[in-house]
Design an enzyme around this catalytic site. Sequence first.
Site, mmCIF file in Angstrom:
data_model
loop_
_atom_site.group_PDB
_atom_site.id
_atom_site.type_symbol
_atom_site.label_atom_id
_atom_site.label_comp_id
_atom_site.label_asym_id
_atom_site.label_seq_id
_atom_site.Cartn_x
_atom_site.Cartn_y
_atom_site.Cartn_z
ATOM 1 N N ASP A 1 0.823 -1.208 0.000
ATOM 2 C CA ASP A 1 0.000 0.000 0.000
ATOM 3 C C ASP A 1 0.860 1.262 0.000
ATOM 4 O O ASP A 1 0.494 2.276 0.606
ATOM 5 C CB ASP A 1 -0.948 -0.017 1.203
ATOM 6 C CG ASP A 1 -1.988 1.097 1.145
ATOM 7 O OD1 ASP A 1 -2.225 1.610 0.040
ATOM 8 O OD2 ASP A 1 -2.540 1.470 2.197
ATOM 9 N N TYR A 2 2.017 1.216 -0.679
ATOM 10 C CA TYR A 2 2.791 2.448 -0.836
ATOM 11 C C TYR A 2 1.995 3.426 -1.698
ATOM 12 O O TYR A 2 1.407 3.050 -2.714
ATOM 13 C CB TYR A 2 4.137 2.155 -1.498
ATOM 14 C CG TYR A 2 5.179 1.612 -0.556
ATOM 15 C CD1 TYR A 2 5.848 2.455 0.336
ATOM 16 C CD2 TYR A 2 5.509 0.261 -0.559
ATOM 17 C CE1 TYR A 2 6.808 1.957 1.201
ATOM 18 C CE2 TYR A 2 6.471 -0.239 0.300
ATOM 19 C CZ TYR A 2 7.124 0.611 1.181
ATOM 20 O OH TYR A 2 8.071 0.110 2.033
ATOM 21 N N GLU A 3 2.005 4.697 -1.292
ATOM 22 C CA GLU A 3 1.242 5.717 -2.010
ATOM 23 C C GLU A 3 2.095 6.908 -2.422
ATOM 24 O O GLU A 3 1.619 7.805 -3.140
ATOM 25 C CB GLU A 3 0.063 6.173 -1.142
ATOM 26 C CG GLU A 3 -0.861 5.014 -0.767
ATOM 27 C CD GLU A 3 -2.077 5.431 0.050
ATOM 28 O OE1 GLU A 3 -2.259 6.646 0.273
ATOM 29 O OE2 GLU A 3 -2.850 4.532 0.458
ATOM 30 N N HIS A 4 3.350 6.933 -1.974
ATOM 31 C CA HIS A 4 4.285 8.014 -2.321
ATOM 32 C C HIS A 4 5.609 7.373 -2.747
ATOM 33 O O HIS A 4 6.046 6.390 -2.133
ATOM 34 C CB HIS A 4 4.499 8.946 -1.133
ATOM 35 C CG HIS A 4 3.219 9.452 -0.530
ATOM 36 N ND1 HIS A 4 2.471 10.457 -1.091
ATOM 37 C CD2 HIS A 4 2.543 9.052 0.578
ATOM 38 C CE1 HIS A 4 1.402 10.678 -0.356
ATOM 39 N NE2 HIS A 4 1.415 9.838 0.673
ATOM 40 N N GLN B 1 -8.592 0.935 -4.166
ATOM 41 C CA GLN B 1 -9.197 1.925 -3.275
ATOM 42 C C GLN B 1 -10.240 2.747 -4.043
ATOM 43 O O GLN B 1 -10.015 3.899 -4.408
ATOM 44 C CB GLN B 1 -8.122 2.834 -2.686
ATOM 45 C CG GLN B 1 -7.092 2.097 -1.850
ATOM 46 C CD GLN B 1 -6.064 3.031 -1.237
ATOM 47 O OE1 GLN B 1 -6.408 4.088 -0.685
ATOM 48 N NE2 GLN B 1 -4.794 2.661 -1.319
#
Length: 311
Positions: free
Chosen positions: A159-162, A221
């Site tokens: 769930d890395y988002e950056h 998501q």
Amino acid sequence: MKLISNINTNPNILLITIFLIILSQANSVPIPNTKLFTEYIGAEFNNVTFSDIPINPTLQFHFLLSFAIDYDTSSGLTPTNGKFNVFWDSNNLSPSHVSAIKKANPNVKVGLSLGGDTVGHGGASAFFKPFSIDSWVSNAVKTLTQIIQYYNLDGIDIDYEHFSSDTHTFAECIGRLIKSLKNNKVISFASIAPYENDQVQSHYQALWNKYGELIDYVNFQFYAYDKGTTVSQFIDYFYTQSSNYHGGKVLVSFTTEGRGGLSPENGFFKACNELKQQGKLHGIFIWSADDSKNKKNDFRYEKKSQALLTS
């Protein structure tokens, strides 16, 4: 009758006709729905426990501890190049709690989610920032194996988002990590949690294109879309992401935090029923158990989601 007579006297036409009938029937059979319910838990430190959540015994049920992050725990500001630490509420979600919920519910698996939006609840953004592919993978395999075995966990979620890396580096680091953990039988499942954002999608689709066969579920998501999402828009979004992650089991989702997407109040379960009728409901996930506990509504949407999956 004339057509039947011609078919009977021409073996080649008969064979072709039979093949076309079988093919048309096969294409009309929907892909089986999956009875998988997943919930993220532990990111907000509000004392939520596994036993708070209602669990239907006929489901596949996954908890995802949120989060393990390769950042320093003392300051929460320094990336550690794949050396992961626990950033979830480990007092209420400890190894003994994991063992107890799995013993009481044989259908439950517990995994950990990597990354997340921030380092700790409301902290600085959690960046994927490896020094090199080889060093990150080596550190990640070692530290995650230790955490997974200590907590008696079953899988990982990405769930890395950056990102402070290019798409190739992300794909290789995460792909090799999952491959190693699966080959060493440390985990039995792996999922990814992208959302609709150009940078996010480019990284996750690079991972999917190279290592998609290792990824069991796509926890997309959908709540990252606009809050006014309609049922028809939601269905279109599902088709789009199913195409982006072709061949994958894309789970539908909503948040009990009340941010965006299609909410339970505005038609989420109607959309689920439409997908279920088409044989395309691969599962439901909720962000998050913490927010649901804050709502103090007896986890009504967890119950309703599970009832829909099992009906």
